[in-house]
Write an enzyme that holds these catalytic residues in place. Structure first.
Site, PDB file in Angstrom:
ATOM      1  N   GLY A 281       0.833  -1.192   0.000  1.00 57.75           N
ATOM      2  CA  GLY A 281       0.000   0.000   0.000  1.00 57.75           C
ATOM      3  C   GLY A 281       0.869   1.244   0.000  1.00 57.75           C
ATOM      4  O   GLY A 281       2.055   1.195   0.343  1.00 57.75           O
ATOM      5  N   CYS A 282       0.297   2.372  -0.388  1.00 55.24           N
ATOM      6  CA  CYS A 282       1.081   3.609  -0.472  1.00 55.24           C
ATOM      7  C   CYS A 282       1.520   4.104   0.909  1.00 55.24           C
ATOM      8  O   CYS A 282       2.695   4.393   1.132  1.00 55.24           O
ATOM      9  CB  CYS A 282       0.302   4.683  -1.220  1.00 55.24           C
ATOM     10  SG  CYS A 282      -1.373   5.002  -0.603  1.00 55.24           S
ATOM     11  N   TYR A 283       0.583   4.189   1.856  1.00 52.58           N
ATOM     12  CA  TYR A 283       0.950   4.611   3.210  1.00 52.58           C
ATOM     13  C   TYR A 283       1.948   3.640   3.842  1.00 52.58           C
ATOM     14  O   TYR A 283       2.943   4.066   4.434  1.00 52.58           O
ATOM     15  CB  TYR A 283      -0.289   4.702   4.097  1.00 52.58           C
ATOM     16  CG  TYR A 283      -1.251   5.824   3.796  1.00 52.58           C
ATOM     17  CD1 TYR A 283      -0.863   7.156   3.841  1.00 52.58           C
ATOM     18  CD2 TYR A 283      -2.587   5.550   3.501  1.00 52.58           C
ATOM     19  CE1 TYR A 283      -1.753   8.189   3.587  1.00 52.58           C
ATOM     20  CE2 TYR A 283      -3.495   6.567   3.248  1.00 52.58           C
ATOM     21  CZ  TYR A 283      -3.077   7.892   3.293  1.00 52.58           C
ATOM     22  OH  TYR A 283      -3.973   8.898   3.054  1.00 52.58           O
TER      23      TYR A 283
END
Length: 326
Positions: free
Chosen positions: A115-117
């Site tokens: 995921g990006c986060y």
């Protein structure tokens, strides 16, 4: 001979970005499904099994369905959903995460795209846990802001539409108040933590790019490390990496300098600064007395946080140059 790639879900935000990064490459041949047959399980199964590799850009349940349709043992899979990020038998697609991870991705047939986060959070925290500077059971907090593209087509339409009821006037929107965000399991497990962090995500009125921040009370850590200790550990973890870079101590100090009339503003730390790239930059800011620190990761939520990372893993899995198309 070119490797054949099928992107299942190529019409979505991440799928379109991946397709753009692969288009025009001589070592890649993209396979496409007739738009009218995208929901035809038989047509999808045919392409899912005919390709050398597939990239799944689908909701979790649809990704699980797609994986169930793959009967060929030779097909390599990169899944961009959250369905397999902590699943046994799947390799986490963050090659820089540890010294062994790149080879793990290279040798895998099933890779889950981070995921990006979590990419920013794990990039900051895992090396410090591995170095013993942050205990695995230490309570950690992460604050982050992303462009609205991270929310997919629905949020994009809302922010780019007209004001309510069709759109929104919001300049900033905090969310995740249930403290049960879907990224938490991968953040905890792949950072090497015993407990999930407190995660405070938010969205700003800009399309893409993000900042992920981990504040630390250094005096509360067992060894009371200094900001310089954290910086040294991060530099050692990412030495020689192409896509992950640790900003120098001099650059961080320069960014901390107060500007006239804006003493609390850090110039140059623009969440959009790495848009369109597969890069991530890490920063360490420390208080004058060395008792507190703010760790910051800067990346494109659609680049190193999504499509760029998928292409990077795909390159490794297919034995191609890791930076091809990136």
């Amino acid at each position: 001979m070119a490797h054949t790639i099928f992107i299942d879900g190529e019409a979505g935000t991440t799928g379109l970005q991946i397709r753009d990064r692969l288009a025009g490459r001589r070592d890649i041949e993209l396979l496409s499904i007739d738009p009218e047959r995208r929901k035809d399980a038989g047509a999808r199964a045919e392409l899912l099994n005919a390709a050398d590799a597939v990239v799944l850009c689908l909701p979790d349940d649809a990704s699980r369905e797609a994986v169930s349709l793959i009967s060929s043992n030779s097909v390599k899979v990169v899944d961009a959903s959250t369905a397999y990020r902590t699943a046994p038998g799947w390799t986490y697609g963050f090659p820089e995460m540890s010294r062994d991870q790149r080879d793990a991705v290279r040798n895998a047939t099933r890779v889950s795209n981070p995921g990006c986060y979590p990419t920013g959070f794990i990039g900051l925290v895992r090396p410090l846990v591995a170095a013993g500077l942050i205990p695995a059971d230490f309570p950690v907090t992460v604050n982050a802001i992303s462009g609205y593209s991270g929310g997919g087509k629905g949020l994009i339409a809302e922010f780019e539409g007209q004001p309510a009821p069709q759109g929104t006037d919001d300049a900033f929107r905090a969310y995740g108040f249930t403290l049960a965000h879907k990224h938490l399991p991968e953040m905890q497990i792949h950072a090497g933590l015993a407990h999930p962090p407190v995660f405070a995500p938010s969205v700003g009125r800009y399309a893409q790019g993000m900042l992920v921040e981990v504040p630390l009370q250094l005096w509360a850590l067992p060894g009371q490390p200094t900001p310089a200790d954290l910086h040294v550990a991060l530099e050692a973890a990412y030495a020689g990496e192409t896509f992950v870079e640790v900003a120098s101590g001099a650059e961080c100090a320069e960014l901390q300098k107060a500007r006239a009339g804006a003493a609390n503003y850090v110039a140059g730390l623009d969440p959009q600064a790495l848009n369109g790239t597969n890069r991530m930059r890490l920063f360490v800011f420390g208080s004058a007395d060395g008792r507190q620190a703010r760790l910051v990761a800067l990346l494109d939520n659609l680049g190193k946080g999504a499509s760029g990372a998928a292409v990077q893993s795909l390159n490794l899995m297919l034995g191609l140059p890791e930076d091809a198309g990136l």
